[in-house]
Scaffold this active site. Structure first.
Site, PDB file in Angstrom:
ATOM      1  N   VAL A  61       5.744   3.311  -7.201  1.00 23.09           N
ATOM      2  CA  VAL A  61       5.692   2.093  -8.007  1.00 23.09           C
ATOM      3  C   VAL A  61       5.491   2.403  -9.494  1.00 23.09           C
ATOM      4  O   VAL A  61       6.286   1.993 -10.343  1.00 23.09           O
ATOM      5  CB  VAL A  61       4.608   1.124  -7.492  1.00 23.09           C
ATOM      6  CG1 VAL A  61       4.368  -0.002  -8.483  1.00 23.09           C
ATOM      7  CG2 VAL A  61       5.032   0.559  -6.141  1.00 23.09           C
TER       8      VAL A  61
ATOM      9  N   LEU B 234       0.869  -1.191   0.000  1.00 24.89           N
ATOM     10  CA  LEU B 234       0.000   0.000   0.000  1.00 24.89           C
ATOM     11  C   LEU B 234       0.896   1.228   0.000  1.00 24.89           C
ATOM     12  O   LEU B 234       1.802   1.338   0.835  1.00 24.89           O
ATOM     13  CB  LEU B 234      -0.902   0.029   1.234  1.00 24.89           C
ATOM     14  CG  LEU B 234      -1.700   1.329   1.456  1.00 24.89           C
ATOM     15  CD1 LEU B 234      -2.731   1.525   0.342  1.00 24.89           C
ATOM     16  CD2 LEU B 234      -2.388   1.323   2.824  1.00 24.89           C
ATOM     17  N   GLU B 235       0.677   2.106  -0.974  1.00 26.62           N
ATOM     18  CA  GLU B 235       1.392   3.393  -0.985  1.00 26.62           C
ATOM     19  C   GLU B 235       0.490   4.420  -0.294  1.00 26.62           C
ATOM     20  O   GLU B 235      -0.660   4.605  -0.699  1.00 26.62           O
ATOM     21  CB  GLU B 235       1.690   3.838  -2.414  1.00 26.62           C
ATOM     22  CG  GLU B 235       2.748   3.021  -3.139  1.00 26.62           C
ATOM     23  CD  GLU B 235       3.029   3.569  -4.550  1.00 26.62           C
ATOM     24  OE1 GLU B 235       4.189   3.579  -4.967  1.00 26.62           O
ATOM     25  OE2 GLU B 235       2.050   3.995  -5.214  1.00 26.62           O
ATOM     26  N   VAL B 236       1.012   5.090   0.731  1.00 29.18           N
ATOM     27  CA  VAL B 236       0.279   6.186   1.386  1.00 29.18           C
ATOM     28  C   VAL B 236       0.929   7.484   0.928  1.00 29.18           C
ATOM     29  O   VAL B 236       2.149   7.632   1.036  1.00 29.18           O
ATOM     30  CB  VAL B 236       0.306   6.034   2.916  1.00 29.18           C
ATOM     31  CG1 VAL B 236      -0.137   7.338   3.603  1.00 29.18           C
ATOM     32  CG2 VAL B 236      -0.604   4.892   3.346  1.00 29.18           C
TER      33      VAL B 236
END
Ligand code: T1G
Length: 720
Positions: A510, A472-474
């Site tokens: 990403v 998960l990218e925050v």
């Protein structure tokens, strides 16, 4: 309570025991660590304790427990074996561990062990050496031998004792994949003898010890019944089992991971030549594996993900707001995936909203499918299933969103649409409710312009399929508050995700470092490379699938959109190949797997061969093109260059986050450690020289970035 003087580094003993009515109750509690691990010092305490119990005439049997609330034993101390300097030293360490457990297995008095919490690696090998195993039927109780995930093998007898207990096939299934099982499944497989509620673990374990003190011994039925006898129970059947396992292992590892084949060898050798020879071979193979670069890389990833587990994502992080209710806007593929994962993993109340009830119903079904799958694979019970399904609800209004501490939008990838949704929901969100966008390309700061208080707006970029993809990218916007960051990071972790905090720049991390990859595919195809060559090179390097296949998985329409954003933002070096490229395929209705056609043909959900007509649509001819080695170099060095450039811009906080993001985000081969570790292994000087050579021949898109040039000049690395 009896103890053994702890080693010089620790004050409190880890192993303590009491004797009552002929039963010695032994407790392991490594006070200095959150989990019990078997270090050299603990091993010494074990040996001394069992020696004392052996000599103690009062003792007729032993009951062993962990003193930790939710952890039995997490295995051998990984910190110790990564410091091993040679294969011989590692082999010695394994042999010592085997000797200790051989002492336990041959202990003259029966030992019953009560397992609650993680019982992994050397911890489970200890339990396997004991004479009776009781485990709690609790989600925290995970049992298995995950060693191959660290690039090693179970080296304290696990490759010998587990197959003998549960049968060769079931044992190999556990060991070769490094699986851990819930207690209920472990009981069904025969890994433990009894399954009990946590409240009576001590009582049942002590009762078993007393029964064994009285001479009773457990009678375990042959695992696997008649088929078990045919395949596991005789050399001929086992030869077939080993041959099939070898084939599957090589297919799965593509020869890049030496541990599973070695573990298979240790199991087979032991079943062929007996326990003692098996143990010797096991220790020898462990020695060879423990000092490999592959194992070092996998252990680095273990510690990196552990560090990330504790990283709140922002300095001096304010406490996160605990999410009890999650709002989801947009019940499509991503929205329903997030909803289902949130119910299954975090067990929160989830409220979905979409434009009409038809879509909401479809989304709810898709979210429920994640629970259906867990029920089918017995990861949850029928009762848990019913309880979790009840947490899912939906509507075509924002009713119920007023109590959602966190709301995530996964609507159409368009700035105006997302800003409109933000304006709408902002009217009902609670005072400190957080609004997160699952956008993969649109800057969060831009979306937040539509908010009265942009401090509570953040990006939470999930990867598809949400239930399976670990990353998960925050993404904080320019005005996102530290509390909003810690709230999003904490909730992401409750979803079982590995969370990295990335900068609000186009593509985030990403998609940013991936951007040169599909771009280079276009150039390679234009130069006559074949789709098969491009994909096979990536798989041989260690990627789970080739880049072209990945484009078909993601969806060519999505890939065109992302490529457009990347070229607009980084046009100076993300330079597309001449010709129409992917857009021509999308125009022809070829969206990849989801439309049954892309670069490949898909029938019945299965990938068939390359669709040769795709070359015509792209206006290219697969007439050989660049050499395979150059194909791989261009695919990889473009990505490494972009990763270094983005790291230099602060897109991720450190190389660790960058590499974990690449490995968990799109499957960069773990045994290579990630693009930045890979660059360190090659050496910045060589990377810069190779890039300069490619730039000379193929253009500025390969011009080495300043970060790499500086490392080359200074002879430094990303990881010091
Ligand atoms: N060795 C050393 N440190 C360990 C450890 C281990 N085996 N397991 C955990 N830690 C540390 C971890 O780094 C963290 O440290 C802290 O404990 C809490 O962990 C002969 C050779 C058990 C499911 O692969 O899967 O046995 O960050 O944050 O989320 O055959 O840890 O606080 O400084 O992960 O509750 C095989 C590895 C070893 C299991 C708990 N065992 N551990 O998860 O806590 S090889 C494993 C885990 C072996 C033998 C061979 C998880 C956990 P820090 P945590 P958690």
């Amino acid at each position: 309570m009896s103890t053994i003087a702890p080693s010089s580094t620790r004050t409190a003993p880890a192993v303590t025991w009491d004797v009552d009515d002929g039963i010695a109750t032994v407790v392991l509690d490594l006070k200095s660590q959150p989990v019990n691990v078997i270090s050299r010092a603990v091993k010494d305490e074990f040996l001394a304790c069992f020696a004392a119990l052996g000599d103690d005439a009062r003792v007729r049997a032993v009951a062993f427990f962990s003193g930790k609330a939710d952890n039995f034993i997490a295995g051998a101390d990984i910190e110790e074996f990564v410091k091993l300097g040679s294969a011989a030293e590692a082999e010695r360490l394994a042999a010592d561990g085997q000797e200790m457990l051989e002492g336990v297995a041959r202990f003259p008095k029966p030992i019953a062990v009560g397992i609650h919490g993680a019982c992994l690696g050397g911890g489970f090998e200890f339990a396997l050496a004991c004479h009776y195993r009781v485990a709690t039927d609790h989600p925290k109780t995970q049992i298995g031998l995950p060693e191959v995930q660290l690039g090693i093998l179970p080296a304290a007898g696990g490759c010998q004792r587990l197959p003998r207990l549960v049968g060769a096939r079931a044992g190999l299934d556990m060991i070769l994949a490094g699986k851990t099982e819930r207690a209920a499944k472990a009981f069904r497989l025969g890994m433990v003898d009894e399954l009990v509620p946590p409240a009576i673990l001590a009582e049942i374990t002590l009762a078993a010890a007393r029964r064994m003190a009285g001479g009773w011994r457990p009678r375990r039925k042959r695992p696997g019944g008649f088929v078990g006898f045919l395949l596991d129970g005789n050399p001929l059947g086992r030869r077939l089992v080993f041959r099939m396992a070898r084939k599957q292992v090589l297919e799965r590892t593509a020869g890049n991971y030496p541990a599973p084949p070695a573990a298979l060898e240790a199991v087979a050798y032991g079943l062929r030549h007996g326990m003692a020879e098996g143990l010797r071979r096991e220790a020898q193979l462990f020695g060879q594996l423990a000092v490999t670069d592959v194992s070092r890389k996998l252990v680095q990833i273990f510690f990196a993900t552990n560090q990330l587990k504790k990283d709140p994502g922002v300095a001096n992080a304010p406490p996160a707001v605990r999410v009890h209710r999650l709002g989801i806007i947009g019940s499509g593929f991503m929205g329903s995936g997030i909803a289902g994962t949130a119910v299954a993993q975090a067990e929160v109340d989830v409220r979905m909203k979409d434009a009409d009830l038809g879509r909401v119903a479809q989304g709810t079904l898709a979210a429920r499918a994640i629970l259906d799958d867990r029920l089918k694979r017995r990861r949850i019970t029928k009762y848990e299933y019913a309880r979790l399904v009840a947490l899912l609800s939906g509507s075509d209004t924002y009713a119920g969103f007023g109590r959602a501490e966190l709301t995530i939008e996964a609507v159409f990838e368009d700035l105006a649409v997302k800003q409109e949704v933000l304006r709408e929901v902002a009217q009902v969100l609670p005072q400190d409710g957080v609004f997160a966008s699952n956008t993969s390309t649109i800057p969060i700061t831009r979306i937040a312009e539509a908010a009265h208080d942009p401090e509570r707006v953040i990006g939470m970029h999930f990867f598809s399929p949400v239930a399976k993809m670990p990353l998960l990218e925050v993404i904080p916007g320019a005005r996102t508050s530290p509390q909003t960051i810690s709230t999003a990071v904490a909730f992401g972790r409750r979803l079982g995700k590995t969370v990295i905090v990335v900068q609000d720049s186009p593509g985030f991390w990403v998609n940013r470092i991936l951007a040169p990859y599909p771009n280079e595919v276009g150039h390679l195809l234009a130069e006559g490379a074949s789709i098969e060559d491009i994909d096979s090179m990536a798989v041989r390097f260690g990627f789970p699938v080739g880049q072209v296949t990945l484009l078909d998985e993601v969806g060519l329409d999505v890939a065109v959109k992302v490529a457009g954003v990347m070229q607009e933002a980084y046009g100076d070096h993300i330079i597309p190949a001449p010709g129409s490229g992917l857009a021509a395929l999308v125009k022809a209705g070829r969206l990849g797997r989801k439309s049954g056609r892309g670069f490949y043909i898909y029938k019945g959900g299965k990938k068939r061969g390359v669709d040769e007509s795709v070359y015509g649509l792209l206006g290219v001819h697969p007439n050989g093109g660049p050499r395979p080695a150059e194909i791989l170099q261009r695919l990889l060095l473009g990505m490494v260059n972009e990763a270094a450039r983005a790291l230099g811009e602060g897109v991720v906080r450190n190389p660790r986050d960058g590499d974990i993001g690449a490995i968990f985000g799109f499957g960069f081969p773990p045994f290579r450690g990630g693009p930045l570790r890979y660059a360190d292994d090659l050496g910045a000087e060589r990377v810069v020289a190779d890039l300069e050579r490619l730039a000379e021949r193929h253009g500025v898109r390969f011009t080495p970035c300043e970060v790499l040039q500086e490392h080359a000049r200074q002879g430094t690395k990303f990881y010091s």
